[in-house]
Design a protein around this motif. Structure first.
Motif, short mmCIF file in Angstrom:
data_model
loop_
_atom_site.label_atom_id
_atom_site.label_comp_id
_atom_site.label_asym_id
_atom_site.label_seq_id
_atom_site.Cartn_x
_atom_site.Cartn_y
_atom_site.Cartn_z
N ARG A 134 23.56 -7.09 -22.92
CA ARG A 134 22.61 -8.14 -22.53
C ARG A 134 22.07 -7.90 -21.13
O ARG A 134 22.83 -7.55 -20.21
CB ARG A 134 23.28 -9.52 -22.58
N VAL A 135 20.78 -8.11 -20.96
CA VAL A 135 20.14 -8.14 -19.66
C VAL A 135 19.17 -9.32 -19.69
O VAL A 135 18.21 -9.32 -20.47
CB VAL A 135 19.38 -6.84 -19.33
N GLY A 136 19.43 -10.34 -18.88
CA GLY A 136 18.60 -11.53 -18.93
C GLY A 136 18.63 -12.13 -20.33
O GLY A 136 19.71 -12.36 -20.89
N ASP A 137 17.45 -12.34 -20.92
CA ASP A 137 17.40 -12.91 -22.27
C ASP A 137 17.23 -11.84 -23.35
O ASP A 137 16.94 -12.14 -24.50
CB ASP A 137 16.26 -13.94 -22.37
N ARG A 149 14.92 -10.87 -28.05
CA ARG A 149 14.69 -11.49 -26.75
C ARG A 149 14.46 -12.98 -26.96
O ARG A 149 13.63 -13.37 -27.78
CB ARG A 149 13.49 -10.85 -26.05
N GLU A 171 20.99 -0.59 -16.21
CA GLU A 171 20.35 -1.77 -15.63
C GLU A 171 20.38 -1.73 -14.10
O GLU A 171 21.42 -1.50 -13.48
CB GLU A 171 21.08 -3.03 -16.11
N ASP A 208 8.33 -6.80 -23.45
CA ASP A 208 7.79 -7.66 -22.39
C ASP A 208 6.53 -8.42 -22.78
O ASP A 208 6.12 -9.33 -22.06
CB ASP A 208 7.50 -6.83 -21.14
N GLN A 211 6.01 -12.47 -22.71
CA GLN A 211 7.25 -13.06 -22.22
C GLN A 211 7.04 -13.67 -20.84
O GLN A 211 6.07 -13.35 -20.14
CB GLN A 211 8.35 -12.00 -22.16
N TYR A 213 8.67 -13.20 -18.12
CA TYR A 213 8.82 -12.22 -17.04
C TYR A 213 9.09 -10.85 -17.64
O TYR A 213 9.67 -10.74 -18.72
CB TYR A 213 9.94 -12.61 -16.08
N LEU A 215 10.84 -7.10 -17.99
CA LEU A 215 12.15 -6.48 -17.74
C LEU A 215 12.00 -5.01 -17.34
O LEU A 215 12.80 -4.50 -16.56
CB LEU A 215 13.03 -6.58 -18.99
N ARG A 227 15.38 -4.39 -15.23
CA ARG A 227 16.15 -5.40 -14.51
C ARG A 227 15.56 -6.77 -14.78
O ARG A 227 14.37 -6.92 -15.04
CB ARG A 227 16.16 -5.12 -13.00
N ALA A 228 16.42 -7.77 -14.73
CA ALA A 228 16.00 -9.16 -14.87
C ALA A 228 15.78 -9.76 -13.49
O ALA A 228 16.38 -9.29 -12.51
CB ALA A 228 17.04 -9.95 -15.63
#
Length: 230
Positions: A134-137, A149, A171, A208, A211, A213, A215, A227-228
């Protein structure tokens, strides 16, 4: 086992034994599904994820060993508890080597069954943690080779998934085009190729696009970084 990880599949063709298991496990706080045949077990496992699967060796259509092998080939990582009247050492060894994680001989004490399920459930939770990145959502399921996502599935080709997985595993670190070419394509760097940029562009649009933001970030002259925010 905790929360949503208390779902168990009981594969048992004897109605009396199956009924007792379902009743006792439900009373103990588990969500229990029942399959009375090997084919039914295959169908249920394809549609639902289980923390633990208990399976009888002697089923009316497909031998329990064959069912386990098929499910393992299909990428099912849930621990198997084999429950069988076949209690010889050779029977146990065959079952464990075929993909079983534990073996319980009939007749058995329900207290012992419960203890074994709890132990296997703890192992199952560890497997889930290790196979989902997992990274962010963003979530990557390494077993099903799928991505999502905010809970929405992302359709990725195999090479696109490999590319995204490499970025996720790194990440916060900048990875160069040469690194991506070597680790994802197993090729040495070719300064004339634009395959990396093409694939990163595809993955970025899928991950992305629309979305809140991004990633995947471009580090000009160097490579890419996933990266988040924060």
């Amino acid at each position: 086992m905790t929360g949503g990880h208390r779902r168990i599949l009981v594969v048992e063709d004897d109605p009396e034994t199956a009924g007792q298991l379902v009743e006792q496990l439900t009373t103990s706080g588990y969500q229990v599904d029942l399959a009375a045949s090997g084919n039914e077990a295959l169908g249920r496992c394809a549609a639902c994820g289980y923390a633990v699967i208990t399976i009888d060796r002697m089923l009316p259509d497909i031998d329990g060993i064959a069912v386990m092998r098929q499910l393992r080939d299909d990428g099912i990582a849930a621990p198997f508890l084999i429950i069988s009247a076949l209690g010889e050492v050779d029977d146990k060894v065959r079952g464990l080597r075929a993909g079983g994680d534990d073996y319980l001989v009939k007749p058995f004490s329900f207290v012992e069954l419960l203890a074994r399920l709890e132990a296997l459930g703890r192992r199952s939770e560890t497997i889930v943690k290790e196979t989902i990145l997992r990274v962010g959502d963003l979530a990557l399921d390494l077993m099903s080779r799928s991505a999502s996502r905010r809970g929405k599935d992302i359709s990725l080709l195999p090479r696109e998934f490999q590319l995204l997985e490499y970025l996720v595993r790194n990440e916060g670190r900048v990875v160069s085009r040469a690194m991506l070419l070597q680790h994802v394509w197993d090729l040495h760097f070719d300064p004339s190729t634009n395959i990396i940029d093409v694939y990163v562009g595809r993955v970025r649009r899928k991950v992305d696009g629309q979305q809140a933001y991004p990633l995947i970030h471009t580090v000009r002259g160097v490579g890419y970084c996933l990266r988040a925010p924060g």
